[in-house]
Write a protein that holds these residues in place. Sequence first.
Motif, PDB file in Angstrom:
ATOM      1  N   LEU A  55       0.831  -1.148  -0.205  1.00 44.69           N
ATOM      2  CA  LEU A  55      -0.057  -0.001  -0.062  1.00 44.69           C
ATOM      3  C   LEU A  55       0.638   1.281   0.081  1.00 44.69           C
ATOM      4  CD1 LEU A  55      -2.752   1.422   0.031  1.00 44.69           C
ATOM      5  CD2 LEU A  55      -2.620   0.971   2.504  1.00 44.69           C
ATOM      6  N   ALA A  56       1.980   1.335   0.849  1.00 43.08           N
ATOM      7  CA  ALA A  56       2.741   2.477   0.675  1.00 43.08           C
ATOM      8  C   ALA A  56       3.498   2.567  -0.597  1.00 43.08           C
ATOM      9  CB  ALA A  56       4.060   2.068   1.781  1.00 43.08           C
ATOM     10  N   LEU A  57       3.662   1.741  -1.274  1.00 41.63           N
ATOM     11  CA  LEU A  57       4.243   1.653  -2.519  1.00 41.63           C
ATOM     12  C   LEU A  57       3.577   2.324  -3.331  1.00 41.63           C
ATOM     13  CD1 LEU A  57       6.680  -1.456  -2.962  1.00 41.63           C
ATOM     14  CD2 LEU A  57       7.398   0.933  -2.655  1.00 41.63           C
ATOM     15  N   SER A  66       5.292   5.419   2.858  1.00 44.70           N
ATOM     16  CA  SER A  66       6.312   4.547   3.438  1.00 44.70           C
ATOM     17  C   SER A  66       5.486   3.547   4.479  1.00 44.70           C
ATOM     18  CB  SER A  66       7.502   5.251   4.137  1.00 44.70           C
ATOM     19  OG  SER A  66       6.741   5.836   5.468  1.00 44.70           O
ATOM     20  N   SER A  67       5.950   2.245   4.567  1.00 44.58           N
ATOM     21  CA  SER A  67       5.147   1.316   5.374  1.00 44.58           C
ATOM     22  C   SER A  67       5.321   1.976   6.857  1.00 44.58           C
ATOM     23  CB  SER A  67       5.946   0.075   5.264  1.00 44.58           C
ATOM     24  OG  SER A  67       7.349   0.184   5.607  1.00 44.58           O
ATOM     25  N   ILE A 124       2.268   4.304   7.038  1.00 47.04           N
ATOM     26  CA  ILE A 124       1.083   3.753   6.940  1.00 47.04           C
ATOM     27  C   ILE A 124       0.765   3.001   8.590  1.00 47.04           C
ATOM     28  CG2 ILE A 124      -0.218   1.658   5.857  1.00 47.04           C
ATOM     29  CD1 ILE A 124       0.157   4.109   3.976  1.00 47.04           C
ATOM     30  N   SER A 125       1.874   2.548   8.864  1.00 48.21           N
ATOM     31  CA  SER A 125       1.829   1.771  10.184  1.00 48.21           C
ATOM     32  C   SER A 125       1.148   2.770  11.160  1.00 48.21           C
ATOM     33  CB  SER A 125       3.160   1.031  10.555  1.00 48.21           C
ATOM     34  OG  SER A 125       3.047   0.400  11.955  1.00 48.21           O
ATOM     35  N   PHE A 126       2.083   4.093  11.355  1.00 46.10           N
ATOM     36  CA  PHE A 126       1.652   5.050  12.248  1.00 46.10           C
ATOM     37  C   PHE A 126       0.274   5.498  11.954  1.00 46.10           C
ATOM     38  CE2 PHE A 126       5.863   6.912  13.712  1.00 46.10           C
ATOM     39  CZ  PHE A 126       6.096   5.877  14.090  1.00 46.10           C
TER      40      PHE A 126
END
Length: 267
Positions: free
Chosen positions: A27-29, A34-35, A38-40
């Motif tokens: 999804l980040a790409l 960045s992953s 996205i995680s944050f």
Amino acid sequence: MTTATSAGVGELLRGWRTRRRISQLELALRADSSSRHISFIETGRSRPSQEMVLRLADHLEVPMRERNALLLAAGYAPLYPERSVDDPSMGTLREGMERLLTGYEPYPALVMNGTYEVQAANRGIAMLMEGVARHLLVPPLNAMRITLHPEGMAPRIRNFREWRAHLLDQMDRQLSLMRSPALRAVYEEVSAYPLPESGGRESAMAGSHTPFALPMMIEHGGRVLSFISTIATFNTPMDVTVSELAIETFIPADRETAAALGELITP
């Protein structure tokens, strides 16, 4: 109307990502992020901008109604309006759909919303609904209810078991891709209808040739009419209602049906 949800935007986005079976990295790409970011967002450590919410929603193929819910959960105002088809601002769209349906005659065609409520239909559809119980024709008409109810079209559909399985599978696929309590309620209702006491066991595969698509084989006026259906939606909608509209058209599956329609529906 779109309403706020108790879930945060991160939790909602994670739910859509999981539903689409996409990793945080993928999804980040896709979203040029960045992953880590996205995680944050998903854990609530970072509040996404409105642009990021919309970008992620686009890559996750989130339905327009749910995009408004994401914006609300992130603290932004809903972006997409939701107007009734009968709203004066929808006049041009409504007239265009009616011309399309009329121009398609004598073949059946109708317009439905996201829960299969009929918004418009032509004379071909009216012909197929002959014999349907009056209580099923009280607005708002629901195409799934009319088709699958034992007092609807079901007793006249020769390959009812096949057609019913097709329709329920279609609704099930929709529910796997979107959250819709209203559609879920319709699905649970129509899937619980009893099968007709007689008929409905004929198979479309039992004819002299293999059909190129599963037809609906329905009795009308002492004949069996055979149709295959196509569904079209609007490109690049900017309104929730329009995003959920679908135009279903029925094409004769054999020459006999095409000839019969010309006799049954005169200009």
